[in-house]
Design an enzyme around this catalytic site. Structure first.
Site, PDB file in Angstrom:
ATOM      1  N   GLY A  61       1.004  -1.225   0.249  1.00 26.64           N
ATOM      2  CA  GLY A  61       0.287  -0.226  -0.182  1.00 26.64           C
ATOM      3  C   GLY A  61       1.036   0.954  -0.655  1.00 26.64           C
ATOM      4  N   LEU A  64       3.207   4.429   4.315  1.00 27.01           N
ATOM      5  CA  LEU A  64       3.038   5.754   5.419  1.00 27.01           C
ATOM      6  C   LEU A  64       4.152   6.355   6.267  1.00 27.01           C
ATOM      7  CD1 LEU A  64       0.772   3.417   7.343  1.00 27.01           C
ATOM      8  CD2 LEU A  64      -0.024   4.712   5.310  1.00 27.01           C
ATOM      9  N   ARG A  65       5.384   5.761   6.311  1.00 29.80           N
ATOM     10  CA  ARG A  65       6.600   6.314   7.239  1.00 29.80           C
ATOM     11  C   ARG A  65       6.687   8.379   6.380  1.00 29.80           C
ATOM     12  NH1 ARG A  65       9.410   3.788  10.391  1.00 29.80           N
ATOM     13  NH2 ARG A  65       8.846   1.336  10.104  1.00 29.80           N
ATOM     14  N   HIS A  87      -3.270   7.287 -10.530  1.00 29.33           N
ATOM     15  CA  HIS A  87      -4.453   7.259 -10.705  1.00 29.33           C
ATOM     16  C   HIS A  87      -4.422   7.492 -12.001  1.00 29.33           C
ATOM     17  CE1 HIS A  87      -7.781   7.649  -6.680  1.00 29.33           C
ATOM     18  NE2 HIS A  87      -5.811   6.693  -7.026  1.00 29.33           N
ATOM     19  N   ASP A 142      -8.065   3.913  -2.107  1.00 33.23           N
ATOM     20  CA  ASP A 142      -7.607   4.909  -3.509  1.00 33.23           C
ATOM     21  C   ASP A 142      -7.245   3.806  -4.817  1.00 33.23           C
ATOM     22  OD1 ASP A 142      -5.313   4.111  -2.059  1.00 33.23           O
ATOM     23  OD2 ASP A 142      -4.237   5.579  -2.946  1.00 33.23           O
TER      24      ASP A 142
END
Length: 264
Positions: A61, A64-65, A87, A142
């Site tokens: 995914g 996050l860091r 996208h 997303d």
């Protein structure tokens, strides 16, 4: 580079996520790398795309860091840049004629599910597992996940995965239609490559027409869709590939579909 692309002379494009140490998490560089790869596939009129991830996981995914280093308006701006590139890459892969094969192993989470779902054929290793993950950290989906999951597995199952974030083992993922088939982990690379190569030697334009028909058929009424099918079939039959396919069938030989010239 966090994303590699190798376009072979036979028209097979191998796109690789190369952040194994981070589970192939998608940061801004990776999102832009995927967009560059998608545009290269479009520009070169490739015949098939093979999407893989290096290391133990296909894609865990978003990074996050990277996201945690920002806050407020800066974070919103950054995420819009990441999703904007990601996208657009997905949109580009969706509109080219070349079919996409994804090879998924290990952890497949968040946007990784979106990448796996975007492929026409998703082959999963028997060690793969799937977790939506978004709402578990207070995010929403997303990478087209809220669009693709309901279409692949139905809205009830999609909401189950998206709201509970439960880990879905590969056997269940296959049973619900999230992946095309499951193979032993040691055979994943060979099976995915073989499948992509087989598609790469097929009638690329017919594959593109078929991809568009299936996508359009999910929302079109029957009468409209039947008209689309008729027009697409007539164009395919009149094409060089269509004529070769019929000639080969009647002659009881394998068809020899040629590579489409790059677009100008």
């Amino acid at each position: 580079m966090s994303v590699g692309i190798d376009i072979r002379p036979d028209g097979l494009a191998h796109v690789t996520l190369r952040r194994a140490e981070a589970g192939n998490a998608i940061d801004l560089e990776t999102a832009r790398g995927l967009l560059d790869a998608a545009r290269a596939c479009e520009r070169e009129s490739v015949r098939a795309v093979l999407l893989t991830g290096e290391g133990k996981s296909f894609c865990v995914g978003g990074d996050l860091r990277e996201f945690a280093r920002l806050s407020g308006a800066a974070l919103e701006k950054h995420l819009l840049a990441v999703t904007g590139a990601l996208h657009e890459a997905l949109r580009t892969f969706a509109v080219i004629d070349a079919p996409m094969v994804a090879a998924a192993q290990g952890a497949v989470a968040g946007a990784g599910i979106g990448l796996a779902a975007a492929a026409d054929v998703t082959i999963a290793a028997d060690n793969a597992s799937f977790t939506a993950a978004y709402t578990g950290i207070g995010y929403s989906p997303d990478a087209g996940v809220s669009w693709s999951l309901p279409r692949l597995i139905g809205p009830k199952r999609a909401l189950d995965l998206l709201l509970t974030n439960r880990r879905v083992p590969v056997a269940e993922a296959a049973a619900m239609g999230l992946v095309s088939r499951v193979v032993p982990a040691g055979q994943l690379a060979a099976e995915a490559t073989r499948t992509a190569e087989t598609l790469g030697h097929g009638p690329t334009a017919a594959f593109g027409a078929t991809r568009r028909l299936v996508a359009a058929g999910l929302t079109a009424d029957l009468a409209t869709h039947l008209d689309r099918e008729a027009r697409a079939l007539a164009a395919a039959a009149a094409s060089e590939a269509g004529r070769e396919g019929v000639a080969a069938f009647l002659a009881k030989r394998a068809p020899a579909f040629t590579r489409v010239a790059p677009r100008t």
